[in-house]
Design a protein around this motif. Structure first.
Motif, PDB file in Angstrom:
ATOM      1  N   ASP A 152       0.823  -1.204   0.000  1.00 55.17           N
ATOM      2  CA  ASP A 152       0.000   0.000   0.000  1.00 55.17           C
ATOM      3  C   ASP A 152       0.862   1.261   0.000  1.00 55.17           C
ATOM      4  N   PHE A 153       0.220   2.381  -0.278  1.00 58.41           N
ATOM      5  CA  PHE A 153       0.879   3.682  -0.184  1.00 58.41           C
ATOM      6  C   PHE A 153      -0.121   4.662   0.410  1.00 58.41           C
ATOM      7  N   ASN A 154       0.186   5.142   1.628  1.00 53.83           N
ATOM      8  CA  ASN A 154      -0.684   6.107   2.287  1.00 53.83           C
ATOM      9  C   ASN A 154       0.139   7.301   2.766  1.00 53.83           C
ATOM     10  N   LEU A 155      -0.435   8.142   3.598  1.00 52.49           N
ATOM     11  CA  LEU A 155       0.285   9.314   4.077  1.00 52.49           C
ATOM     12  C   LEU A 155       1.530   8.938   4.873  1.00 52.49           C
ATOM     13  N   ASP A 156       1.458   7.858   5.636  1.00 46.65           N
ATOM     14  CA  ASP A 156       2.643   7.391   6.368  1.00 46.65           C
ATOM     15  C   ASP A 156       3.771   7.047   5.400  1.00 46.65           C
ATOM     16  N   THR A 157       3.425   6.334   4.340  1.00 45.71           N
ATOM     17  CA  THR A 157       4.424   5.952   3.341  1.00 45.71           C
ATOM     18  C   THR A 157       5.003   7.188   2.671  1.00 45.71           C
ATOM     19  N   TYR A 158       4.153   8.135   2.370  1.00 45.47           N
ATOM     20  CA  TYR A 158       4.577   9.383   1.733  1.00 45.47           C
ATOM     21  C   TYR A 158       5.635  10.077   2.599  1.00 45.47           C
ATOM     22  N   ILE A 159       5.337  10.203   3.872  1.00 50.95           N
ATOM     23  CA  ILE A 159       6.269  10.843   4.803  1.00 50.95           C
ATOM     24  C   ILE A 159       7.579  10.068   4.875  1.00 50.95           C
ATOM     25  N   ASP A 160       7.497   8.745   4.904  1.00 51.74           N
ATOM     26  CA  ASP A 160       8.712   7.918   4.935  1.00 51.74           C
ATOM     27  C   ASP A 160       9.557   8.116   3.683  1.00 51.74           C
ATOM     28  N   SER A 187       2.496  19.880   1.045  1.00 46.96           N
ATOM     29  CA  SER A 187       2.888  20.718   2.185  1.00 46.96           C
ATOM     30  C   SER A 187       2.604  19.998   3.497  1.00 46.96           C
ATOM     31  N   VAL A 188       1.523  19.228   3.538  1.00 43.84           N
ATOM     32  CA  VAL A 188       1.149  18.517   4.770  1.00 43.84           C
ATOM     33  C   VAL A 188       2.172  17.434   5.120  1.00 43.84           C
ATOM     34  N   PRO A 189       2.445  16.445   4.245  1.00 43.15           N
ATOM     35  CA  PRO A 189       3.452  15.438   4.611  1.00 43.15           C
ATOM     36  C   PRO A 189       4.854  16.029   4.752  1.00 43.15           C
ATOM     37  N   ALA A 190       5.192  17.073   3.987  1.00 42.39           N
ATOM     38  CA  ALA A 190       6.509  17.698   4.125  1.00 42.39           C
ATOM     39  C   ALA A 190       6.643  18.376   5.484  1.00 42.39           C
ATOM     40  N   PHE A 191       5.583  19.014   5.939  1.00 44.40           N
ATOM     41  CA  PHE A 191       5.548  19.654   7.257  1.00 44.40           C
ATOM     42  C   PHE A 191       5.734  18.597   8.352  1.00 44.40           C
ATOM     43  N   ALA A 192       5.030  17.484   8.204  1.00 46.42           N
ATOM     44  CA  ALA A 192       5.131  16.407   9.185  1.00 46.42           C
ATOM     45  C   ALA A 192       6.524  15.772   9.181  1.00 46.42           C
ATOM     46  N   ALA A 311      -6.010   4.408  -3.420  1.00 44.81           N
ATOM     47  CA  ALA A 311      -7.232   4.754  -2.698  1.00 44.81           C
ATOM     48  C   ALA A 311      -6.928   5.119  -1.251  1.00 44.81           C
ATOM     49  N   GLU A 312      -5.998   4.383  -0.621  1.00 43.33           N
ATOM     50  CA  GLU A 312      -5.719   4.632   0.793  1.00 43.33           C
ATOM     51  C   GLU A 312      -5.113   6.015   1.005  1.00 43.33           C
ATOM     52  N   PHE A 313      -4.248   6.454   0.077  1.00 41.07           N
ATOM     53  CA  PHE A 313      -3.650   7.785   0.203  1.00 41.07           C
ATOM     54  C   PHE A 313      -4.708   8.858  -0.011  1.00 41.07           C
ATOM     55  N   TYR A 314      -5.507   8.706  -1.037  1.00 44.41           N
ATOM     56  CA  TYR A 314      -6.534   9.708  -1.343  1.00 44.41           C
ATOM     57  C   TYR A 314      -7.546   9.836  -0.198  1.00 44.41           C
ATOM     58  N   LEU A 315      -8.063   8.713   0.273  1.00 43.15           N
ATOM     59  CA  LEU A 315      -9.088   8.748   1.317  1.00 43.15           C
ATOM     60  C   LEU A 315      -8.530   9.290   2.632  1.00 43.15           C
ATOM     61  N   GLN A 316      -7.291   8.911   2.966  1.00 44.94           N
ATOM     62  CA  GLN A 316      -6.679   9.401   4.195  1.00 44.94           C
ATOM     63  C   GLN A 316      -6.447  10.907   4.116  1.00 44.94           C
ATOM     64  N   THR A 317      -6.059  11.397   2.941  1.00 41.61           N
ATOM     65  CA  THR A 317      -5.858  12.834   2.764  1.00 41.61           C
ATOM     66  C   THR A 317      -7.163  13.594   2.924  1.00 41.61           C
ATOM     67  N   VAL A 318      -8.220  13.111   2.286  1.00 38.57           N
ATOM     68  CA  VAL A 318      -9.530  13.756   2.407  1.00 38.57           C
ATOM     69  C   VAL A 318      -9.965  13.806   3.871  1.00 38.57           C
ATOM     70  N   GLU A 319      -9.821  12.680   4.549  1.00 37.31           N
ATOM     71  CA  GLU A 319     -10.301  12.594   5.926  1.00 37.31           C
ATOM     72  C   GLU A 319      -9.459  13.421   6.893  1.00 37.31           C
ATOM     73  N   ARG A 329      -5.260  20.902  14.391  1.00 40.16           N
ATOM     74  CA  ARG A 329      -5.786  20.498  15.693  1.00 40.16           C
ATOM     75  C   ARG A 329      -4.773  19.712  16.520  1.00 40.16           C
ATOM     76  N   GLY A 330      -3.622  19.431  15.922  1.00 41.34           N
ATOM     77  CA  GLY A 330      -2.565  18.739  16.662  1.00 41.34           C
ATOM     78  C   GLY A 330      -2.811  17.266  16.871  1.00 41.34           C
ATOM     79  N   THR A 331      -3.635  16.650  16.009  1.00 40.58           N
ATOM     80  CA  THR A 331      -3.944  15.229  16.173  1.00 40.58           C
ATOM     81  C   THR A 331      -3.412  14.374  15.023  1.00 40.58           C
ATOM     82  N   PHE A 332      -2.672  14.982  14.106  1.00 32.43           N
ATOM     83  CA  PHE A 332      -2.155  14.238  12.959  1.00 32.43           C
ATOM     84  C   PHE A 332      -1.126  13.207  13.428  1.00 32.43           C
ATOM     85  N   GLU A 333      -1.265  11.971  12.915  1.00 29.59           N
ATOM     86  CA  GLU A 333      -0.400  10.882  13.368  1.00 29.59           C
ATOM     87  C   GLU A 333       0.444  10.326  12.225  1.00 29.59           C
ATOM     88  N   HIS A 334       1.618   9.851  12.603  1.00 29.18           N
ATOM     89  CA  HIS A 334       2.478   9.100  11.683  1.00 29.18           C
ATOM     90  C   HIS A 334       2.766   7.763  12.340  1.00 29.18           C
TER      91      HIS A 334
END
Length: 415
Positions: A152-160, A187-192, A311-319, A329-334
């Protein structure tokens, strides 16, 4: 069914486009005695515009061959320096300037959006930064071409991926920290990623992070893109816009958000503007202004070349980004751990916004500066590009003449 319907439509449009293109060529052929009579030239121009608007587009090439820097013209060397299943790391160097042992020019990682377009959408960004930097860019893959066994490839993978790319760049010239420029969505994953590297006291933590038109806090000046993401539950997106890649693709069986759907959404947002652009192209052709017509063609050749997202990256980004507002809100997780943005203490931050941006509204990127509360104010800067829309902040004359110098000054001040 989405993909199958698209394949049928694409096959039909390819045929129609070819017929229109051939017809236009016949009409304008010098051997055609009727080519310049009556309405024939106008009909030929109309068919040429139609053929271009309906033609299929594959992955474009960067095609950057030479750059002028310091009053001299240098050949550009393009190379893929890291291969990963969902995206490679490309490097652009000036031959005779960026030698293997040269650490004089700062190294810049440009993070391209994974938003349905290829990284070549940032060709102009790369060209301009090459004047003063050795440039690296994320070259994201079309998810429909990635076999299922790659995972899979999601926001966690993107950050990695970003962390791994930064570590590679820092390793090329130890002691010279890289710089990072994120355009729009990344900007979001780069910030994280920057927060995580700062927390680890890593030497790969970027010396500067420039965020351009990024959706850090979409509650600020919400646009139609933000409203669309907010008005429906995530279950609707999962059921309505996610498709399965057909068997005739390498990524058969993978769940994706198809690039053609993203393109349709963006085109419908500014349909009148796109129609006027093609009408202007028709007028340019009729007036014999081939250069202006070609400029429009070149833009749409790039704009209409699209790719799929997992799909996992797109849906996680939307959510996470548009519905839960996890970053502000300070709740973003990796990987299950909250990303603490206050840990950014050693990376200077530049937030850039376009005055007329209709995708990421004013204040959405600027919010990052407040969220990085542990960073000295001396290491923060905000710049609003007057008169610039979303694409104008990273491409075109405003980018080259107004925005890029701000980035260069900021990098020089914090290298």
């Amino acid at each position: 069914m989405l993909y199958h319907a698209y394949e049928i439509q694409r096959s039909w449009m390819n045929s129609v486009s070819s017929i229109a293109s051939i017809s236009a060529s016949i009409m304008t052929n010098s051997a055609n005695p009727f080519g310049k009579m009556g309405v024939m030239p106008m009909a030929a121009n109309a068919l040429e515009v139609f053929a271009h608007a309906t033609a299929p587009y594959g992955k474009p090439a960067f095609g950057i061959t030479e750059i002028e820097s310091g009053g001299s013209l240098y050949p550009v060397i393009e190379a893929t320096v890291m291969n990963r299943p969902f995206g490679d790391l490309k490097r652009f160097r000036l031959d005779g300037v960026d030698d293997a042992d040269d650490t004089a020019r700062p190294k810049m990682l440009i993070v391209a959006p994974m938003s349905g377009h290829y990284a070549t959408l940032l060709r102009g960004t790369v060209e301009r930064m090459l004047v003063s930097h050795e440039v690296y860019i994320t070259d994201w893959a079309d998810a429909s071409t990635v076999p299922m066994q790659e995972g899979d490839f999601n926001l966690d993978t993107y950050i990695d991926y970003l962390i791994e790319f930064l570590e590679y760049i820092e390793g090329v010239a130890p002691g010279q920290r890289p710089h990072m420029l994120a355009v729009c969505q990344p900007s979001v994953p780069a910030f994280a990623a920057t927060a995580l590297l700062n927390q680890r006291k890593s030497s790969a933590a970027p010396a500067t992070l420039t965020m351009m038109g990024g959706p850090i806090d979409t509650r600020e000046s919400p646009t139609s893109v933000n409203d669309h993401a907010m008005k429906r539950p995530i279950a609707w997106f999962r059921q309505s816009v996610i498709a399965t890649v057909p068997k005739n693709y390498r990524g058969a069986g993978r769940k994706v958000y198809p690039g053609f759907m993203q393109l349709s959404a963006f085109m419908s947002m500014n349909l009148q503007s796109h129609m006027m652009s093609h009408y202007e192209m028709y007028k340019h052709l009729t007036a014999g202004d081939d250069a202006s017509a070609q400029a429009t063609k070149d833009f749409y050749d790039e704009y209409r070349a699209v790719c799929d997202m997992t799909a996992e990256f797109y849906l996680q980004t939307v959510e996470e980004v548009f519905q839960k507002h996890s970053i502000p809100r300070g709740t973003f997780e990796h990987k299950g751990e909250v990303v603490d943005l206050t840990q950014i203490t050693d990376t200077a931050l530049l937030a850039i916004e376009g005055e007329r941006d209709d995708i990421s509204g004013l204040g959405q990127t600027k919010a990052a500066l407040k969220l990085a509360s542990g960073l000295s104010e001396k290491k923060k800067r905000y710049y609003m590009a007057e008169g610039a829309g979303h694409y104008g902040i990273f491409n075109g004359s405003r980018w080259r003449d107004k925005v890029a110098p701000v980035v260069e000054e900021f990098v020089a001040a914090h290298s």
